[in-house]
Design a protein around this motif. Structure first.
Motif, PDB file in Angstrom:
ATOM      1  N   SER A  17       0.831  -1.201   0.000  1.00 26.62           N
ATOM      2  CA  SER A  17       0.000   0.000   0.000  1.00 26.62           C
ATOM      3  C   SER A  17       0.867   1.253   0.000  1.00 26.62           C
ATOM      4  CB  SER A  17      -0.896   0.041   1.247  1.00 26.62           C
ATOM      5  OG  SER A  17      -1.785  -1.057   1.283  1.00 26.62           O
ATOM      6  N   ARG A  19       0.085   5.773   0.261  1.00 27.89           N
ATOM      7  CA  ARG A  19      -0.860   6.875   0.297  1.00 27.89           C
ATOM      8  C   ARG A  19      -0.206   8.098  -0.333  1.00 27.89           C
ATOM      9  NH1 ARG A  19      -3.803  10.141   5.233  1.00 27.89           N
ATOM     10  NH2 ARG A  19      -1.703  11.012   5.463  1.00 27.89           N
ATOM     11  N   TYR A  80      -6.006  13.078  -0.874  1.00 27.55           N
ATOM     12  CA  TYR A  80      -5.239  11.855  -0.701  1.00 27.55           C
ATOM     13  C   TYR A  80      -5.716  10.785  -1.678  1.00 27.55           C
ATOM     14  CZ  TYR A  80      -4.235  14.109   3.746  1.00 27.55           C
ATOM     15  OH  TYR A  80      -3.856  15.007   4.726  1.00 27.55           O
ATOM     16  N   GLN A  82      -5.376   6.788  -1.299  1.00 30.16           N
ATOM     17  CA  GLN A  82      -4.928   5.576  -0.611  1.00 30.16           C
ATOM     18  C   GLN A  82      -4.982   4.425  -1.598  1.00 30.16           C
ATOM     19  OE1 GLN A  82      -3.825   5.066   2.666  1.00 30.16           O
ATOM     20  NE2 GLN A  82      -3.360   3.008   1.909  1.00 30.16           N
ATOM     21  N   ASN A  84      -4.268   0.454  -2.125  1.00 27.08           N
ATOM     22  CA  ASN A  84      -4.047  -0.852  -1.500  1.00 27.08           C
ATOM     23  C   ASN A  84      -3.970  -1.938  -2.563  1.00 27.08           C
ATOM     24  OD1 ASN A  84      -4.264   0.399   1.048  1.00 27.08           O
ATOM     25  ND2 ASN A  84      -6.481   0.091   1.067  1.00 27.08           N
TER      26      ASN A  84
END
Length: 125
Positions: A17, A19, A80, A82, A84
């Motif tokens: 992951s 960010r 942002y 994110q 994953n």
């Protein structure tokens, strides 16, 4: 003047992951759509995700659905992404963009008025 500064890119293994952050300055973005795009070597820039700063409505490319989440922090004027379950095919330079009144064309790069310098994401297999 308007500035969009991305950060958070790097090297990560498959399944990992990251960010990404986009710090926006220079004007009030409440009427803007903020988007993330990416461009891999030899490929065209493609839409990843977008968020309407005012309503918080979010939009995703099929490749990002279920894995990526776009969000904003009004107090920090920051958007942002994110990411994953990253895959090698996510490897690209990622760009933040701001567009005024993009409407339904949030997926189109030319709908955006301002762009950041990009941050590199590399996913190793």
């Amino acid at each position: 003047q308007v500035q969009l500064v991305e950060s958070g890119g790097g090297l990560v293994q498959t399944g990992g992951s990251l960010r990404l952050s986009c710090a926006a300055s220079g004007r009030t973005f409440s009427r803007y759509t903020m988007g993330w795009f990416r461009q891999a070597p030899g490929k065209e820039r493609e839409f990843v995700a977008a968020i309407n700063w005012s309503t918080g409505s979010t939009y995703y490319a099929d490749s990002a659905k279920g894995r990526f989440t776009i969000s904003r922090d009004n107090a920090k004027n920051t958007v942002y992404l994110q990411m994953n379950s990253l895959k090698p095919e996510d490897t690209a330079d990622y760009y933040c963009a701001a567009g005024y009144a993009t409407g339904i064309y949030y997926w189109r790069a030319r709908s955006y008025d301002y762009w950041g310098q990009g941050t590199q994401v590399t996913v190793s297999s």
